[in-house]
Write an enzyme that holds these catalytic residues in place. Structure first.
Site, short mmCIF file in Angstrom:
data_model
loop_
_atom_site.label_atom_id
_atom_site.label_comp_id
_atom_site.label_asym_id
_atom_site.label_seq_id
_atom_site.Cartn_x
_atom_site.Cartn_y
_atom_site.Cartn_z
N THR A 134 0.83 -1.20 0.00
CA THR A 134 0.00 0.00 0.00
C THR A 134 0.87 1.26 0.00
O THR A 134 0.59 2.22 -0.72
CB THR A 134 -0.96 0.01 1.20
OG1 THR A 134 -1.80 -1.14 1.13
CG2 THR A 134 -1.82 1.26 1.23
N CYS A 135 1.91 1.23 0.78
CA CYS A 135 2.79 2.41 0.88
C CYS A 135 3.50 2.70 -0.44
O CYS A 135 3.58 3.85 -0.87
CB CYS A 135 3.82 2.18 1.99
SG CYS A 135 3.07 1.79 3.59
N SER A 136 3.99 1.66 -1.09
CA SER A 136 4.75 1.84 -2.32
C SER A 136 3.89 2.01 -3.56
O SER A 136 4.30 2.68 -4.51
CB SER A 136 5.69 0.64 -2.53
OG SER A 136 6.68 0.62 -1.54
#
Length: 169
Positions: free
Chosen positions: A60-62
């Site tokens: 999700t972050c990347s």
């Protein structure tokens, strides 16, 4: 400290770990040397967007969070933002490598480490179960918080994403 909210003063003692970007250490395999980054001092007279992720190099972050900030850097600058910074509980070496993997150069976005999620815990926004930083965004305008939102839905990037922050500016 209680949860940070709009209208609050940004804390006066916030220090992260950080590896400054340089041409010499621009390769993802170059380590660099971590230094303290006194955010309270560095951000005192500036407009800053700080967003937090649970972990560098995570899906999700990347895939959903970081790309929005990279894509919207010009729009954030046009709204008067001086500094964009991302923070995670990861060590400064991982955060530096994540910046390089995202091809962020010359500290266009600061990749800061919140060791043991100390800052996130101090504002009540660390994940209690994992001890990691939660997913949130804060806008600091000359020492005052003008936007502070945390994601309450796992994997969501609604309140802390670049679009939501831009809409708040």
């Amino acid at each position: 400290m209680a949860t940070l909210k709009s209208g609050d003063a940004f804390p006066s003692d916030v220090v992260f770990k950080y590896i400054p970007w340089s041409e010499e250490s621009g390769d993802i395999k170059a380590c660099g040397i971590p230094i303290n980054y006194n955010a309270s001092k560095e951000w005192a007279g500036k407009k800053v967007v700080l967003f937090s992720v649970p972990g560098a190099f995570t899906p999700t972050c990347s895939v959903n969070h970081m790309p929005g900030y990279i894509k919207n850097l010009p729009q954030l600058r046009a709204k008067g933002v001086d500094i964009v910074a991302v923070v995670a509980f990861n060590d400064p070496f991982v955060m530096s490598a994540w910046g390089k993997a995202n091809e962020v150069r010359r500290d266009e976005i600061l990749f800061l480490s919140d060791p043991d999620a100390q800052f996130s815990k101090s504002i009540g926004w660390a994940d209690e179960a994992s001890g990691r930083t939660s997913r949130y965004a804060i806008v600091i305008d000359h020492g005052k918080v003008s936007y502070a939102q945390i994601e309450t839905e796992r994997g969501a990037v609604k309140k802390s994403g670049a679009d939501a922050v831009l809409a708040s500016l």
